[in-house]
Structure formats: C-alpha cells, structure tokens
Design an enzyme around this catalytic site. Structure first.
Site, short mmCIF file in Angstrom:
data_model
loop_
_atom_site.label_atom_id
_atom_site.label_comp_id
_atom_site.label_asym_id
_atom_site.label_seq_id
_atom_site.Cartn_x
_atom_site.Cartn_y
_atom_site.Cartn_z
N LYS A 401 0.81 -1.22 0.00
CA LYS A 401 0.00 0.00 0.00
C LYS A 401 0.84 1.27 0.00
O LYS A 401 0.53 2.21 -0.72
CB LYS A 401 -1.01 -0.01 1.14
CG LYS A 401 -0.43 0.04 2.53
CD LYS A 401 -1.54 0.31 3.55
CE LYS A 401 -2.49 -0.83 3.74
NZ LYS A 401 -3.89 -0.48 3.71
N ARG A 409 -8.28 6.16 -1.52
CA ARG A 409 -9.42 5.55 -0.84
C ARG A 409 -10.72 5.96 -1.55
O ARG A 409 -10.77 6.97 -2.25
CB ARG A 409 -9.46 6.02 0.62
CG ARG A 409 -8.31 5.53 1.47
CD ARG A 409 -8.53 4.12 1.94
NE ARG A 409 -7.47 3.67 2.85
CZ ARG A 409 -7.55 2.59 3.61
NH1 ARG A 409 -8.65 1.84 3.57
NH2 ARG A 409 -6.55 2.25 4.40
N HIS A 487 -3.62 5.40 5.71
CA HIS A 487 -2.76 4.63 4.83
C HIS A 487 -3.54 4.27 3.59
O HIS A 487 -4.78 4.22 3.61
CB HIS A 487 -2.19 3.38 5.52
CG HIS A 487 -3.15 2.59 6.33
ND1 HIS A 487 -4.01 1.64 5.79
CD2 HIS A 487 -3.43 2.59 7.66
CE1 HIS A 487 -4.74 1.09 6.73
NE2 HIS A 487 -4.41 1.66 7.89
N GLY A 493 -5.33 -4.22 4.93
CA GLY A 493 -4.78 -4.94 6.06
C GLY A 493 -5.73 -5.99 6.61
O GLY A 493 -5.35 -7.14 6.86
N HIS A 494 -7.01 -5.60 6.81
CA HIS A 494 -7.99 -6.57 7.33
C HIS A 494 -8.12 -7.77 6.41
O HIS A 494 -8.20 -8.92 6.87
CB HIS A 494 -9.36 -5.90 7.50
CG HIS A 494 -9.55 -5.22 8.81
ND1 HIS A 494 -9.00 -3.99 9.10
CD2 HIS A 494 -10.26 -5.57 9.92
CE1 HIS A 494 -9.34 -3.62 10.33
NE2 HIS A 494 -10.10 -4.57 10.85
N ARG A 566 -15.20 -3.70 5.85
CA ARG A 566 -14.45 -2.46 5.66
C ARG A 566 -15.01 -1.68 4.46
O ARG A 566 -15.05 -0.45 4.47
CB ARG A 566 -12.97 -2.76 5.45
CG ARG A 566 -12.31 -3.46 6.62
CD ARG A 566 -12.11 -2.55 7.80
NE ARG A 566 -11.01 -1.63 7.61
CZ ARG A 566 -10.68 -0.66 8.47
NH1 ARG A 566 -11.38 -0.49 9.57
NH2 ARG A 566 -9.66 0.13 8.23
N HIS A 572 -12.80 0.76 1.81
CA HIS A 572 -12.12 -0.14 0.87
C HIS A 572 -13.03 -0.49 -0.30
O HIS A 572 -14.25 -0.27 -0.27
CB HIS A 572 -11.70 -1.44 1.56
CG HIS A 572 -10.38 -1.37 2.24
ND1 HIS A 572 -9.20 -1.13 1.55
CD2 HIS A 572 -10.04 -1.51 3.54
CE1 HIS A 572 -8.19 -1.13 2.42
NE2 HIS A 572 -8.67 -1.34 3.63
#
Length: 649
Positions: A401, A409, A487, A493-494, A566, A572
């Site tokens: 990322k 985003r 970020h 990440g999830h 998310r 996301h």
C-alpha cells in the site's frame, strides 16, 4: 540413561541447515521473483494533482487536490532511514491543526521495509495493479470505457452506504430500498457484460463477486459474462461455500458454551478458558453517516483527526452501549472499526476447539489414540499460528500500500466525482474526462447517492461551497467521522489478515473428506443460528436454512465478512478484499510449508484455497517437506511457483 538421538553441536548444525533450506526452498521468490506492477494513475495524473492516488494527510487546495508535497511523501515512504519526525511543516506535507482539529499521523508507513526471520519476506508476495482511474476497457460495442472497474467498485461501495441500515435479511428478500439500489447497481455497465479484452484477473474478480462457485482462473472462456446482483448475492465474498446460506458467518454468531451449560440459544458465548466472551458487539446507531458536506470532507483529506467524534457516536444517551448480534452492514462496520484485527479468527479458533471440531486426520497427535495433541498439533499450536501469521500479513500489506500502489481511498474518488459535477475540473482535462465518464456509468445510482448525502446533512456544522448548490453531491457517506485510516487502500490490512488467519484454521481443522468433499457444518459440533429482532436475539436455523452449510464455507465467509465490512464502512473496494485475501493466503501457506522442514515424522494437511485449488502440505520424511497443488475436477497439477504468482501479471 537414554538421551535424544541427536543433541549438542550436531543438533545445532542440523537446525541451522534446516533453517537455511527452509528459507530458500519454501518461498518461490527466492528462485523466480516477480516484481510488483502498478497502474498508471500516479504517472498520468501527476500534473493534475494525483486524483487517483492516496493524498490524505497532505495539504489540499479548495477543490480537493494535493498541493506540492506528494513527491516528498513518496520519498519519505521509500527512501532509507526513518520517516521524518518533523513532517516538514510549511511545505504542504503537514498543515498542522486543520481548522482547530488535530492532525493525524500516517500509520506504520515504513513497516514494509522490515525483515522477518520466519515466513515470507514482505517483498516475496505481490499483487496485480489496482483498478485505476486511467485504466481503459473495451465495452460491449467495441468502444473505450474509462475506469470501468473502478466505477463498478465505487458503485458497490455507494450501494453499501445506501443500505447500511438495512438488515441482511431485508437485503436478501429485497425489502425497503433494496430494489431501487439493486436496479441502479445492475445498470452499471461492467455488471451488464464481460470486459471483452481486459486482463483475466480483472474479469475473474467481477465474476467471483457475482457467481456461486469459484471461477476457473485459467479458463475464462467458459465463464458466464452476465449475471445480475440479487439480494441473495450482492455484497457476498468469493471462495468455496462463501455464498451459501445467510450473509453472516456462523463464526460471528454462534457460541460453544451454551451447549454445555444448557443455556438459552441467545447465550451465544465463546469459551475462553474459564471466561466466556459474548458474540454480541457494541454497535453504532442508525442513520449517522459522515463526510457528506464538502468542508468536512476537505478537512479530513487534509488530515483532520475526527476519530473522537466517531468514538462519541458509539455510546447511547446515559452512557450505555447498544449490544447486538451482527445484523446490518453498519453493525459489521462497527466491528471492524474496533476489532483487534485477528480477533474474529481467534474467536473462530476458540469456537472450534471448544466444540471438539476434528483436527486434520494427517496429524500424528490428533483425534484419539495413544498420543494426544497439545504442544504439537493441538490448541496451543494452532492458537499461536492463527495469530502469528497476522504480523507477517500486516507487513506485506503495508509494503504494497505505501511502497508500491498508493491507491486512493473511495472517499477520495467521491470527492473527485463531486468536483467534476460542480464544474471544478476544467483545468484538469484528463481527470475531468474520466470523472465525467464515471458519473455517466453510475447512472441512476448517482441520483440516489445525491439524495442520501443531502438528506444526511452536516454532522459538525460544516458547509458546502456555492458551486455545489446546483451539482450532484457524490461524496461517499462514511460510517466513521474520520473516514479511512491514514494509509492507502491497496492492499487491505484486514483482508490480508483474513486470508492468512483463515488459511491457518483450514490447515489445522478438518474441512474436507478424503475425497475432497467439504465437511458439513454439523461436523463442527456448533449450533447454526441466525440473528433476529434487529440483532437483539438469535434463533436456530431450521434444516432447510442449514442445508449446504460447511465448515470450509463458513470460514471462507468469515474471511469475506470481516474484509468486506471495511467496504461497508466506506474505506475499501472489492478488489482490495479480493486480491489481499489471496496474498494473505500465500503468507500462511508459505509459513506452513517452511515449518514442514522442522518435523521428524509424517505430517499432512489438506485444504482448499479461496480459488478452489486443493493444497496438500506434508512432511514425507524427517526434514523433507512437499507441497502439491491441484486445480479443477480433474485435479490438474499446478507448479508451486505458478500458484504463488497466480494473481500477478
């Protein structure tokens, strides 16, 4: 007195040899490294303010474009040495407090440079280029369709925001506003036909989101090209069994303690040693969306830290919390705002351990006999690995990322579309052309978003500029006052953690019969349930509702639930979930293969990947591991290196 057959210096030398061999043999990157490729958004849109890139935390002009610090940000995340502690005040890299609100820092922007002594290196696994603003696809009439996949992804995120307070049962039965949202979503061009000449991965992502079974990655010619979302398929994840049954995974609803205590079905507790953990969660109240006013959106893009406003929204009047079982997209969004990242998978592991769900039959210490599992092949072993994989996944996600993709985003794209609707992109011809095409592709959905955003209003007394009065408001309604984390979007990440942690669970617990048929969920010894009464209670599933549920499917569904939650929050896109999940899977498989070098007796674990590939890991002789991957009904062998890089161009 008998002593171990190898010890002392001999043991140390064998241990060193095995560690070195594992590091070189267990990861294809050591032999045939494939470099990460990125889309063209940064290079193409640099002169127009990086509209497709992550610029959050930098100073933005009144129209929402970064000023002069993006190059400095790129260098800071990639150059040797520490990230600048002073954040370079005065040149746009940091604005200081934003309209009286504290500025947020970027989260672990250099973690992707760190090394690991176990498992794949952060650079050993990569991802395909993220769907971008500058991508061009061929439409069904042979014409160019700018940013088609990104538009489709924004359409899904918008749809999730519009249905955030509908129950999953209402969505499934197409109640409330669901029909209007589905009709608008299905009218988006990409959801009406295939991509034509687009790359196979992009086609696969869209197919996997719409169809029940895993699409055959290497045989897209035989895949359907249409497929309309229904209430029973929209927002679901991919992978074997992930679309079967209700939307919420059983591992987020059921418990294992009430079965032993004789408690009511609503007492869905997870046994955690002598403690019990309720499956109910604190949830945000309905109808509280954020960042639908330009000044609020703009402040957050420049780094305003509104996390305290989100937290304040968490408590009911009088200081009490509203506890519910997972029931709506907003409940899911609340969960992934506060979870401890691997929390859901640790809970799933505790559920399976506490219910007596069977381990893999190929374990030497398992399922009865004179040897019983504990330090090896038992609870402590799997509990450590299902959490240990998380830190590796996070480093890989951070490297992708920050150091490669730096993808904007969804909230940033919503701002871009709003600026175009308000006529603010006249000096940015490339961005204007793409944004105008995206708005046209969104069609009726853009009108639904505009209506919702204007009805929602300002949460913090913000104001819209005059140019918005006659333009559609396409700012993405966010579940969190602070919007996305600090970020970039890709990797997620999830989702990377979901891919790694659930793979560890599938590797330890039996999910398949010997012939490859999935075990029914009943073999988990857990009671299948559903959330009712706005999430206040549970009810047992009847036989028809429970038919077709499998342990594998509910685990794959768990990975999808947490990842796509998310998206439901607005932070996301679908490809963030889809690609990151598979990257995390490779982290886990790499760790498991590497660990096969340590065993001195026969071990075997078999499970299916998120694409339906059969993965068999084994220690066939002391320190001699093997990995076999086969694909499709004919079980066609797939080379380890080919599988590892399957989702990279």
């Amino acid at each position: 007195m008998p002593r171990p057959y190898i010890e002392g210096a001999d043991r140390i030398n064998v241990a060193l040899d095995r560690r070195e061999e594992a590091a070189r043999a267990a990861h294809p990157a050591s032999k045939n490294h494939k470099k990460t490729q990125v889309n063209a958004d940064e290079a193409t849109l640099a002169e127009e303010g990086f509209g497709g890139s992550f610029t959050k935390g930098l100073e933005h002009d009144p129209d929402g474009f970064v000023k002069n610090a993006y190059g400095a940000f790129q260098n800071a995340v990639n150059r040797p040495g520490a990230f600048p502690a002073d954040r370079w005040q005065g040149d746009g890299f940091k604005t200081g407090p934003v309209n009286g609100v504290a500025w947020r820092g970027w989260e672990s922007p250099r973690a992707g440079h760190y090394y690991d002594l176990q498992g794949p290196d952060a650079d050993a696994v990569g991802m395909a280029p993220a769907p971008g603003l500058t991508d061009v696809f061929t439409d069904k009439n042979g014409g160019d369709l700018p940013a088609a996949e990104l538009t489709a992804e924004m359409a899904e995120v918008y749809a999730m925001a519009l249905l955030r307070d509908h129950s999953f049962a209402e969505i499934a039965t197409e109640a409330g506003n669901t029909p209007a949202v589905l009709a608008a979503l299905n009218a988006v061009p990409v959801f009406q036909y295939g991509y034509g000449g687009a790359a196979s991965l992009q086609s696969l992502r869209r197919l996997a989101g719409r169809f029940q079974d895993p699409a055959d990655f290497d045989n897209l010619d035989n895949q359907p090209v249409g497929g309309q979302f229904t209430g029973r398929t929209v927002f679901f994840g991919s992978g074997p069994g992930a679309k079967t049954g209700g939307y919420i995974s059983q591992f987020l609803l059921t418990g294992n303690s009430f079965m032993r205590t004789g408690g009511a079905i609503d007492d869905a507790f997870i046994g955690y040693g002598s403690q019990v953990v309720s499956q109910k969660s604190r949830v945000f109240p309905d109808s509280r969306d954020f960042m639908t006013v330009w000044s609020e959106w703009h402040d957050v893009q420049s780094g305003a830290d509104r996390r305290g406003d989100t937290d304040a929204n968490f408590v009911k009047p009088g200081g009490a919390y509203d506890l519910r079982f997972m029931h709506t997209p907003r409940h899911m969004a609340t969960y992934v705002r506060f979870d401890a990242l691997y929390q859901a998978y640790l809970n799933a592991c505790l559920l399976l351990l506490g219910s007596g769900s069977p381990f893999q039959p190929g374990f030497p210490d398992a399922n009865g006999g004179v040897r019983t599992p504990f330090a090896s092949w038992g609870g402590p072993h799997v509990l450590s690995l299902v959490t240990e994989v998380a830190t590796r996944c996070l480093k890989l996600a951070r490297r992708q990322k920050f150091n490669f993709h730096r993808r904007a985003r969804p909230e940033r794209i919503g701002g871009l579309l709003t600026a175009e609707a308000g006529g603010r992109l006249s000096g940015k011809p490339v961005s204007a052309r793409i944004a105008a095409s995206m708005i046209a592709q969104l069609g009726a959905l853009a009108g639904l978003v505009d209506t919702h955003a204007r009805k929602n209003g300002a949460q913090f007394g913000g104001t819209d500029p005059g140019w918005m009065s006659g333009a559609r408001n396409l700012l993405l309604p966010m579940a969190f006052a602070e919007g996305s984390p600090m970020h970039p979007a890709y990797a997620a990440g999830h989702a990377t953690l979901a891919g790694g942690c659930v793979t560890m669970l599938k590797a330890f617990f039996q999910t398949l019969y010997e012939g490859g048929k999935p075990l029914p969920f009943s073999r988990s010894m857990l009671q299948p349930v559903k959330s009712i009464d706005d999430g206040r209670r549970l009810a047992k599933l009847n036989p028809d509702e429970a038919a077709g549920l499998t342990i594998e499917g509910e685990l794959n569904k768990l990975a999808a639930n947490i990842s796509i939650a998310r998206n439901m929050a607005g932070v996301h896109y679908y490809s963030d979930y889809y690609d990151s999940l598979r990257m995390g899977e490779r982290v886990a498989v790499g760790m498991l293969y590497e660990q096969m070098f340590q065993y001195d007796e026969g071990v075997e674990m078999t499970f299916r990947s998120y694409d339906g590939d059969l993965v068999k890991l084994a220690c066939v002789a002391p320190g001699k591991p093997s990995i076999q991957i086969t694909r499709g009904p004919s079980q066609v062998p797939v080379a380890w290196t080919d599988w590892w890089y399957r989702h990279m161009p």
